[in-house]
Design a protein around this motif. Sequence first.
Motif, PDB file in Angstrom:
ATOM      1  N   PRO A 303      36.068  78.181  37.526  1.00  0.00           N
ATOM      2  CA  PRO A 303      36.009  79.270  38.510  1.00  0.00           C
ATOM      3  C   PRO A 303      37.396  79.663  38.988  1.00  0.00           C
ATOM      4  O   PRO A 303      38.394  78.991  38.705  1.00  0.00           O
ATOM      5  CB  PRO A 303      35.184  78.651  39.638  1.00  0.00           C
ATOM      6  CG  PRO A 303      35.486  77.184  39.544  1.00  0.00           C
ATOM      7  CD  PRO A 303      35.679  76.884  38.088  1.00  0.00           C
ATOM      8  N   GLN A 307      35.312  84.040  42.307  1.00  0.00           N
ATOM      9  CA  GLN A 307      34.052  83.389  42.694  1.00  0.00           C
ATOM     10  C   GLN A 307      34.064  82.901  44.140  1.00  0.00           C
ATOM     11  O   GLN A 307      33.125  82.237  44.582  1.00  0.00           O
ATOM     12  CB  GLN A 307      33.784  82.191  41.773  1.00  0.00           C
ATOM     13  CG  GLN A 307      33.311  82.557  40.377  1.00  0.00           C
ATOM     14  CD  GLN A 307      34.428  83.102  39.517  1.00  0.00           C
ATOM     15  OE1 GLN A 307      35.557  82.609  39.576  1.00  0.00           O
ATOM     16  NE2 GLN A 307      34.129  84.144  38.742  1.00  0.00           N
ATOM     17  N   GLN A 310      31.099  84.227  46.312  1.00  0.00           N
ATOM     18  CA  GLN A 310      29.845  83.516  46.068  1.00  0.00           C
ATOM     19  C   GLN A 310      29.866  82.142  46.730  1.00  0.00           C
ATOM     20  O   GLN A 310      28.855  81.689  47.285  1.00  0.00           O
ATOM     21  CB  GLN A 310      29.634  83.384  44.563  1.00  0.00           C
ATOM     22  CG  GLN A 310      28.349  82.657  44.180  1.00  0.00           C
ATOM     23  CD  GLN A 310      28.196  82.527  42.673  1.00  0.00           C
ATOM     24  OE1 GLN A 310      29.035  83.021  41.913  1.00  0.00           O
ATOM     25  NE2 GLN A 310      27.140  81.857  42.247  1.00  0.00           N
TER      26      GLN A 310
END
Length: 440
Positions: A303, A307, A310
Motif C-alpha cells: 500500500p 490507500q 481507506q
Amino acid sequence: MIDPTTEPARGGGRPPAVSALLALLAPLTRPSADHTPLLAHVSRPWLRYLPYVFAVAAISSLLPSSINVLSSDYGLNAGLAAGLAVAQTVPLLLAVSRPLPAWWMIGGADLLTSLLILTTGRDTSSVWPWPATSLVGYLFLMLPLALREPRRTLVSVWLVTSATSLLLSAIAPGSRFGGDNTLLAAALSGAVLVLGGALRERAEAQRLLAEQEHISEAERERRTLLEERARIARELHDVVAHHMSVIAVQAASAPYRIPEVPAAAAEEFSAVAGTARESLAEMRRLLGVLRSEESAAEKAPQPGVGQLAQLVETVGRAGVPAELATPPELAGTLPPAVDLSVYRIVQEALANVVRHAPGAQTWVSLAVDDQGLKVTVVNSAPPARTESLEASAEGTGQGLVGMRERVRLLDGRLDTGPLPDGGFKVAAVLPLDTPGEKPA
C-alpha cells in the motif's frame, strides 16, 4: 609390606570422627566474601542505617543488663562482669557487615562467661548454662548471620551451639542452678537461623527473578526489533524488485528500441540484463529466507499514500473518529520506499490510538516543504473509561519500534510523545532527495 592392622584410616590418616569434626568446622572458618552492610542496596537511604540503629539499641539495652545479671545473680566480679558484657554485646555492630567473625567473638565470650560462672560464681537460682542476657544477645546475632552466610555455615553454627550447650549441661547439671535452658537455646537459635535463612533465600530468589525478567524483556525488545527489520526487508523487496525488473527489461530491449546500436553496446546491454535477472533470482532466495509462515499475506501489492483514505475510514468504523489532510497531488509521486513507509507509519500510529486511546479524536496530515515530507498523527485525550478496541487494531504489532526503523532506513526523523492535554503525537520527517521522484 604394610600391616593391615596399622594401615591409617581414610582421610589423610585421620580417624573418621576427626575428619567429620573438621568438615563441620570448615565452614565456620570461611566467612562470606560479601562485606557490604545489611540493607546497603535498598533504594531509600534512611533504611540503610536501620541495621546500625538496631545494633546500637541492642547494645544499649543489653550491656547494663548483662553487667547487672552477671555480677548480682551469678556472683562474678563487677569488673570481670563488665568486660564479659562488652565482649558479648559490642560485636553486634560488627555483625552488620561481618556476622561470622562477630559470631566467633560473641560465642567465645558466652562460652567463657559460662565457664567462669561454673568455676568462680556462686550457686544461684538463675538458669544454666546461658544467662538470659547472653542468650538474648546471641539470638540477635543469629539474624544477620542467617541473612549473610550460606546454609552449610548456618547448620554448622547451630550444631556447634547445640553441642556446646549439651556439653555444659552435662558438666554441671541444672540442680545447682535454677533451671537448664539448653533445649531452649538450641530451639530458639535454630528457629532464628531458619527464619533468617528463609528470608535470605527468598530475597535471592526475587533478585534472580528480577534479573531474569530484565533479561527476558531485553530479549523481547531485541526480537521485536529483528522481526520488524525482517518485515521491512520483505516489504522493500517488492520495491527493489520492481526497479530491477525495469532495468532488466530496458537493457534487454535497448538493441531493438535504439537504431544502429553497435555490437559492443548490444553485448553490454545483454550483460546488464543478465546481471539484473541474476540479482532478481538472488533477491527471491533472500525473500524466501526472510518470509515466515505467518507472512503469506505480505505477497499482496504494497500500500501507499493512495490507500490512506481507506485506512482512516476503517479506523473510523472501529470507533476512532479520524480526519485526513493530504495534498491531492501527492499520491503516485512519492518514491516507492517513502510511499510504503508513510502508509505503515500512519497505520501503526492509528493502531496505537485504537489500542490505547479508543474513541479519541485523531488528525492525520501530510505536507511537503524544504525538509521533506512531514507526516503527523495527533490524537486527543481518550474519553473516560472507554472499552478497549484492541481487537480492531490493524497495525503490525510493533508500534514505535517499527516506526523508528522505517524512519531510520530513510534517514529521516521521528518525534513521539504525550501532549499536555492527555493526547499523543507522532511526527515524522522523511527526506525526498531522490532525483526525478520528488513531488511537484
